[in-house]
Enzyme design. Sequence first.
Site, PDB file in Angstrom:
ATOM      1  N   HIS A  55      78.040 -72.509  63.620  1.00  0.00           N
ATOM      2  CA  HIS A  55      78.668 -73.334  62.566  1.00  0.00           C
ATOM      3  C   HIS A  55      78.899 -74.767  63.049  1.00  0.00           C
ATOM      4  CE1 HIS A  55      79.680 -69.437  60.635  1.00  0.00           C
ATOM      5  NE2 HIS A  55      79.951 -69.075  61.873  1.00  0.00           N
TER       6      HIS A  55
ATOM      7  N   GLN B 167      39.056 -76.618  45.095  1.00  0.00           N
ATOM      8  CA  GLN B 167      38.778 -77.853  45.831  1.00  0.00           C
ATOM      9  C   GLN B 167      40.078 -78.508  46.317  1.00  0.00           C
ATOM     10  OE1 GLN B 167      35.489 -80.519  44.684  1.00  0.00           O
ATOM     11  NE2 GLN B 167      37.061 -81.922  43.972  1.00  0.00           N
TER      12      GLN B 167
ATOM     13  N   ASN C 246      68.152 -96.353  66.704  1.00  0.00           N
ATOM     14  CA  ASN C 246      68.064 -95.201  65.804  1.00  0.00           C
ATOM     15  C   ASN C 246      66.984 -94.203  66.229  1.00  0.00           C
ATOM     16  OD1 ASN C 246      70.063 -96.241  64.093  1.00  0.00           O
ATOM     17  ND2 ASN C 246      68.555 -97.488  62.994  1.00  0.00           N
TER      18      ASN C 246
ATOM     19  N   LYS D 234      72.308-101.194  66.834  1.00  0.00           N
ATOM     20  CA  LYS D 234      71.693 -99.913  66.507  1.00  0.00           C
ATOM     21  C   LYS D 234      70.476 -99.566  67.357  1.00  0.00           C
ATOM     22  CE  LYS D 234      72.840 -97.389  63.560  1.00  0.00           C
ATOM     23  NZ  LYS D 234      72.681 -97.469  62.115  1.00  0.00           N
TER      24      LYS D 234
ATOM     25  N   GLU E  55      63.827 -88.319  63.120  1.00  0.00           N
ATOM     26  CA  GLU E  55      64.132 -88.227  61.684  1.00  0.00           C
ATOM     27  C   GLU E  55      62.854 -88.069  60.866  1.00  0.00           C
ATOM     28  OE1 GLU E  55      66.673 -91.537  60.474  1.00  0.00           O
ATOM     29  OE2 GLU E  55      67.615 -91.431  62.437  1.00  0.00           O
TER      30      GLU E  55
ATOM     31  N   SER F 192      67.744-101.810  64.131  1.00  0.00           N
ATOM     32  CA  SER F 192      68.068-102.128  62.751  1.00  0.00           C
ATOM     33  C   SER F 192      67.823-103.611  62.527  1.00  0.00           C
ATOM     34  CB  SER F 192      69.536-101.799  62.485  1.00  0.00           C
ATOM     35  OG  SER F 192      70.024-102.557  61.399  1.00  0.00           O
TER      36      SER F 192
END
Length: 461
Positions: free
Chosen positions: A155, A321, A284, A282, A289, A276
């Site tokens: 969890h 096709q 990233n 940033k 992703e 960014s």
Amino acid sequence: MKLWGGRFEKKTDGLVDDFHSSITFDQRLYHQDIAGSIAHATMLGEQGIIPAADARAIVEGLRGIEADIAAGKVHFELDAEDIHMNVEKLLIERIGDAGKRLHTGRSRNDQVALDCRMYVKDAAKEAAGLMRELCETLLCIASKHTATIMPGYTHLQRAQPISLGHHMMAYFQMFSRDMQRMKEVYAHADVMPLGSGALAGTTYPLNRERVAELLGFSAITLNSLDGVADRDFVCDYLYAASVCMMHLSRFCEELILWNSHEFRFVEMDDAYATGSSIMPQKKNPDVAELIRGKTGRVYGDLTGLLTTLKGLPLAYNKDMQEDKEALFDARDTLVKSLVVFNAMLAACTFNTENMARGAAGGFTNATDAADYLVKKGMPFRDAHAVIGHLVLHCVKENKAILDLPLEELKTFSELFEADIYEACSMHACLTLRDVPGGPAPGRVQESIEAGQAFLNGFSIG
Ligand code: ARG
């Protein structure tokens, strides 16, 4: 004029040529198509169905066409519809009448089934090879980290301590099953359909086994309708690709989380992250992703083809096709994702201190504390309740279980002794989980060795 133009009085509308032609995408099958034609022509010559000299001329002509296509010298024609008729048309232009004998005892329906089966065999082999490389990377990381403690989650809540090596080996199991799935995909595709004709076989004395042998197929299809009408082997590839993308996507999701400031379990290499345009701070995890995102399109390829096939009466229908773009898209996406993921993973730096801190800080030894009381004689359900109260107390006090002195622990149960501190240390929590398949360092080492043996023994095609 079209190769099939004899029965027609009018030209095909340009809109139709544009709409139904598949040459823009099925030209990718040129190698398979030509190899299939070479085998077919060779067999026709051997069987005396066409003159041996014509068979030789066809084979030579096809080899020249293949070389020219590979060199980018061939211009495909939209109104020749597909790769099959483009090649045949070129052959006739180049070698004349002998070329007109190539299509004896064959239909584009069994021809395209053959090409697709050959393509799927190659694609399955290629995917399994890339999965194997990823598995090697996982073994390499795991063997360095059999004793690197990290929190295991359920969890997305810290649950019990495991090791980074154990976590990596979980993915090893998944990707090794993906390899086996690709092996099954290969086996299902490895059945030769030529001889099915348009749908009802042919009246010529073809030697189908010989064609299978020339093309390296293990068997021939056993029903001519089935041979041209099904694309289940393409669905098999798309399913195996989907499952592998699902595994990659979950792994990406974890790397994205681990790379966040909230976790800081992993530092992604600059080479696999992006910045960014507005926020200077940033970095990233775009690659991860994007793999997660591209998983959706591979599922789409599978769902799309299953939907295309579901209402089709036997045998061939032009709807089929539509199999090719799905197959090619899934293959391209899977290959690119596996390659970039493997490189990105190999370049990750793991922050083992934060992992250890994460494991120590989240009551991941609560089960072990309960087990401690059980080993001192308390029934498990009672021990669960005692430790529950203890954890609640610690949460309120902002402490870990082992931060409490023994006298305080004894207020929860008289069974606590001084050995609790060792028994519930992170190290003990890990090493005592010594069941086959468990996270104890020795067990992970065993799984690494078994994994290496699996890779050493794996073969496809
Ligand atoms: N381009 C076609 C396909 O991909 C080849 C088979 C065409 N057969 C036919 N009967 N029109 O399915």
